[in-house]
Design a protein around this motif. Structure first.
Motif, PDB file in Angstrom:
ATOM      1  N   MET A   1     -12.039 -14.603  23.726  1.00 17.71           N
ATOM      2  CA  MET A   1     -12.304 -13.891  22.715  1.00 17.71           C
ATOM      3  C   MET A   1     -12.189 -12.457  22.844  1.00 17.71           C
ATOM      4  N   ILE A   2     -12.695 -12.180  24.099  1.00 18.75           N
ATOM      5  CA  ILE A   2     -12.846 -10.520  24.318  1.00 18.75           C
ATOM      6  C   ILE A   2     -11.421 -10.092  24.445  1.00 18.75           C
ATOM      7  N   ARG A   3     -10.221 -11.062  24.987  1.00 17.76           N
ATOM      8  CA  ARG A   3      -8.900 -10.400  25.002  1.00 17.76           C
ATOM      9  C   ARG A   3      -8.417 -10.367  23.528  1.00 17.76           C
ATOM     10  N   GLU A   4      -8.728 -11.418  22.772  1.00 18.42           N
ATOM     11  CA  GLU A   4      -8.259 -11.230  21.393  1.00 18.42           C
ATOM     12  C   GLU A   4      -8.822 -10.070  20.549  1.00 18.42           C
ATOM     13  N   ILE A   5     -10.091  -9.626  20.905  1.00 19.22           N
ATOM     14  CA  ILE A   5     -10.694  -8.347  20.321  1.00 19.22           C
ATOM     15  C   ILE A   5     -10.023  -7.183  20.730  1.00 19.22           C
TER      16      ILE A   5
ATOM     17  N   GLU B   1      -6.415  -7.187  19.125  1.00 16.40           N
ATOM     18  CA  GLU B   1      -6.368  -7.111  17.657  1.00 16.40           C
ATOM     19  C   GLU B   1      -6.995  -5.739  17.057  1.00 16.40           C
ATOM     20  N   LEU B   2      -7.773  -5.185  17.902  1.00 14.86           N
ATOM     21  CA  LEU B   2      -8.804  -4.038  17.361  1.00 14.86           C
ATOM     22  C   LEU B   2      -8.618  -2.611  18.461  1.00 14.86           C
ATOM     23  N   ASP B   3      -8.028  -3.048  19.625  1.00  9.35           N
ATOM     24  CA  ASP B   3      -8.016  -2.025  20.879  1.00  9.35           C
ATOM     25  C   ASP B   3      -9.399  -1.415  20.868  1.00  9.35           C
ATOM     26  N   ILE B   4     -10.372  -2.296  21.162  1.00  9.90           N
ATOM     27  CA  ILE B   4     -11.794  -1.980  21.710  1.00  9.90           C
ATOM     28  C   ILE B   4     -11.911  -2.960  22.698  1.00  9.90           C
ATOM     29  N   THR B   5     -12.988  -2.672  23.802  1.00  7.94           N
ATOM     30  CA  THR B   5     -13.502  -3.412  24.909  1.00  7.94           C
ATOM     31  C   THR B   5     -14.846  -3.729  24.483  1.00  7.94           C
ATOM     32  N   ILE B   6     -15.127  -5.324  24.411  1.00  6.58           N
ATOM     33  CA  ILE B   6     -16.518  -5.532  24.473  1.00  6.58           C
ATOM     34  C   ILE B   6     -16.765  -6.448  25.961  1.00  6.58           C
ATOM     35  N   HIS B   7     -17.892  -6.344  26.189  1.00  2.00           N
ATOM     36  CA  HIS B   7     -18.209  -6.524  27.720  1.00  2.00           C
ATOM     37  C   HIS B   7     -19.054  -8.248  27.576  1.00  2.00           C
ATOM     38  N   GLN B   8     -18.685  -8.986  28.341  1.00  2.00           N
ATOM     39  CA  GLN B   8     -18.926 -10.339  28.518  1.00  2.00           C
ATOM     40  C   GLN B   8     -20.547 -10.835  28.063  1.00  2.00           C
TER      41      GLN B   8
ATOM     42  N   ASP C   1     -22.465  -8.785  26.042  1.00  2.00           N
ATOM     43  CA  ASP C   1     -22.909  -7.895  24.916  1.00  2.00           C
ATOM     44  C   ASP C   1     -22.487  -8.481  23.499  1.00  2.00           C
ATOM     45  N   PHE C   2     -22.339  -9.843  23.557  1.00  2.00           N
ATOM     46  CA  PHE C   2     -22.026 -10.131  21.979  1.00  2.00           C
ATOM     47  C   PHE C   2     -22.693 -11.711  22.121  1.00  2.00           C
ATOM     48  N   ASN C   3     -22.971 -12.207  20.769  1.00  2.00           N
ATOM     49  CA  ASN C   3     -23.666 -13.444  20.398  1.00  2.00           C
ATOM     50  C   ASN C   3     -22.680 -14.329  19.398  1.00  2.00           C
ATOM     51  N   GLU C   4     -22.501 -15.605  19.358  1.00  2.00           N
ATOM     52  CA  GLU C   4     -22.086 -16.267  17.903  1.00  2.00           C
ATOM     53  C   GLU C   4     -22.985 -16.214  17.092  1.00  2.00           C
ATOM     54  N   ALA C   5     -22.367 -15.623  15.907  1.00  2.00           N
ATOM     55  CA  ALA C   5     -23.291 -15.243  14.890  1.00  2.00           C
ATOM     56  C   ALA C   5     -22.916 -16.241  13.637  1.00  2.00           C
ATOM     57  N   LEU C   6     -21.871 -16.695  13.268  1.00  2.00           N
ATOM     58  CA  LEU C   6     -21.489 -17.385  12.264  1.00  2.00           C
ATOM     59  C   LEU C   6     -20.480 -18.294  12.549  1.00  2.00           C
ATOM     60  N   THR C   7     -20.173 -19.788  12.126  1.00  2.00           N
ATOM     61  CA  THR C   7     -18.974 -20.596  12.330  1.00  2.00           C
ATOM     62  C   THR C   7     -19.060 -21.226  10.991  1.00  2.00           C
ATOM     63  N   PHE C   8     -18.033 -21.391  10.301  1.00  2.00           N
ATOM     64  CA  PHE C   8     -17.643 -21.991   9.009  1.00  2.00           C
ATOM     65  C   PHE C   8     -16.189 -22.314   8.749  1.00  2.00           C
TER      66      PHE C   8
ATOM     67  N   PHE D   1     -17.437 -15.886  13.831  1.00  2.00           N
ATOM     68  CA  PHE D   1     -17.934 -14.457  13.988  1.00  2.00           C
ATOM     69  C   PHE D   1     -18.705 -14.396  14.954  1.00  2.00           C
ATOM     70  N   TYR D   2     -18.899 -12.993  15.492  1.00  2.00           N
ATOM     71  CA  TYR D   2     -19.781 -12.694  16.648  1.00  2.00           C
ATOM     72  C   TYR D   2     -20.572 -11.304  16.256  1.00  2.00           C
ATOM     73  N   ASP D   3     -21.675 -11.255  16.660  1.00  2.00           N
ATOM     74  CA  ASP D   3     -22.428 -10.092  16.713  1.00  2.00           C
ATOM     75  C   ASP D   3     -21.970  -9.399  17.900  1.00  2.00           C
ATOM     76  N   VAL D   4     -21.347  -8.162  18.008  1.00  2.00           N
ATOM     77  CA  VAL D   4     -20.959  -7.371  19.148  1.00  2.00           C
ATOM     78  C   VAL D   4     -21.902  -6.171  18.972  1.00  2.00           C
ATOM     79  N   PHE D   5     -22.656  -6.030  20.136  1.00  2.00           N
ATOM     80  CA  PHE D   5     -23.578  -4.846  20.313  1.00  2.00           C
ATOM     81  C   PHE D   5     -23.278  -3.594  20.693  1.00  2.00           C
ATOM     82  N   THR D   6     -22.449  -3.537  21.471  1.00  2.00           N
ATOM     83  CA  THR D   6     -21.700  -2.374  21.771  1.00  2.00           C
ATOM     84  C   THR D   6     -20.195  -2.444  22.305  1.00  2.00           C
ATOM     85  N   PHE D   7     -19.298  -1.770  22.210  1.00  2.00           N
ATOM     86  CA  PHE D   7     -18.236  -1.579  22.705  1.00  2.00           C
ATOM     87  C   PHE D   7     -17.702  -0.461  22.812  1.00  2.00           C
ATOM     88  N   SER D   8     -16.560   0.012  23.623  1.00  2.00           N
ATOM     89  CA  SER D   8     -15.852   1.007  23.975  1.00  2.00           C
ATOM     90  C   SER D   8     -14.380   0.982  23.464  1.00  2.00           C
ATOM     91  N   GLY D   9     -14.103   2.337  22.822  1.00  2.00           N
ATOM     92  CA  GLY D   9     -12.771   2.429  22.199  1.00  2.00           C
ATOM     93  C   GLY D   9     -13.115   2.802  20.859  1.00  2.00           C
TER      94      GLY D   9
END
Length: 87
Positions: free
Chosen positions: A1-5, A8-15, A17-24, A37-45
């Motif tokens: 997921m980190i690589r996909e983000i 797709e979005l050119d941001i870096t999230i840390h291992q 610093d996110f939680n699964e939020a919603l799956t459907f 979907f994931y809640d991402v708390f901080t990112f760089s970029g």
């Protein structure tokens, strides 16, 4: 997921610093799609659409002014409930 983000979005999230939020699953007339979907708390970029997708920050209170595919409303409802918004 980190690589996909990153791809797709050119941001870096840390291992840690996110939680699964919603799956459907959502059924369109011609296909069934599973969403994660994931809640991402901080990112760089600065988020950008690396595949020419339009990126726009929109206040949740104004989200109803936009048009989205049907499945996106599941996520919007989740966010409204999470943030206790009556829109």
């Amino acid at each position: 997921m980190i690589r996909e983000i990153q791809e797709e979005l050119d941001i870096t999230i840390h291992q840690d610093d996110f939680n699964e939020a919603l799956t459907f699953n959502f059924e369109y007339p011609d296909k069934n799609i599973e969403f994660f979907f994931y809640d991402v708390f901080t990112f760089s970029g600065t988020p950008k659409g690396n595949e020419n997708q339009k990126i726009e920050w929109v206040p949740l209170a104004n989200i109803h002014e936009r048009q989205f595919p049907d499945a996106n409303w599941v996520v919007i409802d989740y966010l409204k409930e999470k943030w206790n918004l009556l829109l």
